[in-house]
Design a protein around this motif. Structure first.
Motif, short mmCIF file in Angstrom:
data_model
loop_
_atom_site.label_atom_id
_atom_site.label_comp_id
_atom_site.label_asym_id
_atom_site.label_seq_id
_atom_site.Cartn_x
_atom_site.Cartn_y
_atom_site.Cartn_z
N PRO A 93 32.83 33.43 37.30
CA PRO A 93 33.52 33.39 38.58
C PRO A 93 33.25 34.37 39.78
O PRO A 93 32.62 35.32 39.47
CB PRO A 93 35.21 34.09 37.79
CG PRO A 93 34.57 33.85 36.41
CD PRO A 93 33.01 33.86 36.06
N ASN A 144 33.45 32.57 46.22
CA ASN A 144 32.60 31.49 46.04
C ASN A 144 33.25 30.37 45.14
O ASN A 144 32.64 29.83 44.62
CB ASN A 144 31.25 31.55 45.57
CG ASN A 144 30.31 32.43 46.60
OD1 ASN A 144 30.54 32.50 47.65
ND2 ASN A 144 29.39 33.36 45.86
N ALA A 145 34.58 30.34 45.34
CA ALA A 145 35.43 29.45 44.52
C ALA A 145 34.53 27.97 44.75
O ALA A 145 34.51 27.55 46.01
CB ALA A 145 36.65 29.53 44.68
N GLU A 146 34.66 27.24 43.68
CA GLU A 146 33.95 25.59 43.84
C GLU A 146 33.96 24.78 42.87
O GLU A 146 33.96 25.46 41.74
CB GLU A 146 32.57 25.89 44.62
CG GLU A 146 31.73 26.55 43.61
CD GLU A 146 30.47 27.08 44.43
OE1 GLU A 146 29.45 27.32 43.42
OE2 GLU A 146 30.23 27.33 45.42
N LYS A 179 31.07 22.50 41.21
CA LYS A 179 29.55 22.07 41.48
C LYS A 179 29.11 21.26 40.43
O LYS A 179 29.62 21.06 39.39
CB LYS A 179 28.89 23.39 41.66
CG LYS A 179 27.36 23.07 41.98
CD LYS A 179 26.65 24.61 42.03
CE LYS A 179 26.92 25.76 41.21
NZ LYS A 179 26.22 26.87 41.38
N GLN A 194 34.29 22.76 48.04
CA GLN A 194 34.13 24.48 48.51
C GLN A 194 35.37 25.01 48.86
O GLN A 194 35.58 25.29 49.78
CB GLN A 194 33.15 24.49 49.68
CG GLN A 194 32.77 25.74 49.99
CD GLN A 194 31.67 25.97 50.89
OE1 GLN A 194 31.23 24.97 51.60
NE2 GLN A 194 30.90 27.04 51.12
N ARG A 248 38.87 27.05 46.36
CA ARG A 248 39.49 27.47 45.13
C ARG A 248 40.07 26.12 44.49
O ARG A 248 40.64 25.38 45.12
CB ARG A 248 40.64 28.39 45.36
CG ARG A 248 41.32 28.91 43.96
CD ARG A 248 42.29 29.82 44.03
NE ARG A 248 43.71 29.48 44.34
CZ ARG A 248 44.54 28.70 43.62
NH1 ARG A 248 43.97 28.08 42.74
NH2 ARG A 248 45.65 28.27 43.78
N THR A 294 38.77 28.72 38.79
CA THR A 294 38.81 28.53 40.23
C THR A 294 37.45 28.24 40.73
O THR A 294 37.14 27.68 41.62
CB THR A 294 39.22 29.77 41.03
OG1 THR A 294 38.30 30.80 40.58
CG2 THR A 294 40.44 30.32 40.80
N ASP A 295 36.58 28.29 39.71
CA ASP A 295 35.13 27.93 39.80
C ASP A 295 34.66 26.98 38.54
O ASP A 295 35.05 27.23 37.37
CB ASP A 295 34.15 29.18 39.61
CG ASP A 295 33.57 29.63 41.01
OD1 ASP A 295 33.43 30.62 40.99
OD2 ASP A 295 33.73 29.08 41.98
N TRP A 296 34.07 25.81 38.92
CA TRP A 296 33.59 25.18 37.75
C TRP A 296 32.24 24.53 37.99
O TRP A 296 32.01 24.05 39.19
CB TRP A 296 34.58 24.11 37.49
CG TRP A 296 34.30 23.65 36.05
CD1 TRP A 296 33.59 22.38 35.50
CD2 TRP A 296 34.85 24.18 34.71
NE1 TRP A 296 33.87 22.50 34.11
CE2 TRP A 296 34.35 23.49 33.43
CE3 TRP A 296 35.47 25.25 34.32
CZ2 TRP A 296 34.91 23.74 32.34
CZ3 TRP A 296 35.60 25.44 33.00
CH2 TRP A 296 35.54 24.88 31.91
N THR A 297 31.41 24.30 37.08
CA THR A 297 30.04 23.64 37.28
C THR A 297 30.13 22.38 36.37
O THR A 297 30.32 22.67 35.05
CB THR A 297 28.78 24.47 37.42
OG1 THR A 297 28.88 25.34 38.38
CG2 THR A 297 27.65 23.67 37.45
#
Length: 167
Positions: free
Chosen positions: A15, A19-21, A23, A62, A64, A123-126
């Motif tokens: 997290p 840079n919440a995103e 990807k 790009q 949240r 809020t972020d995930w890859t």
């Protein structure tokens, strides 16, 4: 006949509030095309294409993440095959943003099977797509073809639905 020739892994990015995103990383030896689907305030949306080179990542969202569930469909430009699932959404041969998931063919689009990504309300995930040699454990998959309600219970167990790579 389709054969299972690949798998995907879902990983949680570290997290970082600035840079919440969402990807997607391509860990294969091929260049791939990627489409995503999600539910926004107006209903279901599918978007594509992101072209992702071998051993690289693409930023799909790009901002949240506003939904718990996102949906991914990808295909291999170099070797053929695809990563998909049972969730039917509309796609097109060229760059697209399509509102709605009903009557894809009747509206001049293709119907493609997407796999579900449960971000667990982060809020972020890859998302990581891999070759056959890098397999992930399989779990049950929704076979109804209809995305689950956007208000799925937060306490539900996180399941990794297998994406299938077909030739």
């Amino acid at each position: 006949m389709t054969a299972l020739a690949g798998a995907f892994c879902i990983g949680l990015a570290l997290p970082a509030p600035a840079n919440a995103e969402l990807k997607l990383c391509n860990s294969t030896s091929s260049r791939i095309g990627v489409a995503i689907g999600y539910k926004d305030k107006d209903g279901w949306v599918s978007e594509g294409w992101w072209n992702v080179d071998s051993q690289s990542c693409a930023l799909l969202i790009q901002d949240r993440l506003r939904a718990r569930f996102y949906y991914v469909y990808a295909f291999d430009y170099d070797k053929g095959g695809e990563w998909g699932g049972a969730i039917a959404m509309c796609t097109n041969d060229v760059e697209f943003t399509i509102k709605g998931i009903d009557n894809c063919d009747g509206r001049g689009f293709k119907k493609s099977g997407f796999f579900e990504v449960d971000t667990q309300e982060q809020t972020d995930w890859t998302v990581k797509l891999t070759d056959q040699s890098e397999t992930a454990p399989a779990a049950p998959m929704d076979t109804s073809g209809v995305p689950p309600a956007a208000d799925a219970p937060a306490q539900a167990a996180a399941a990794t639905a297998p994406g299938t790579r077909r030739r």
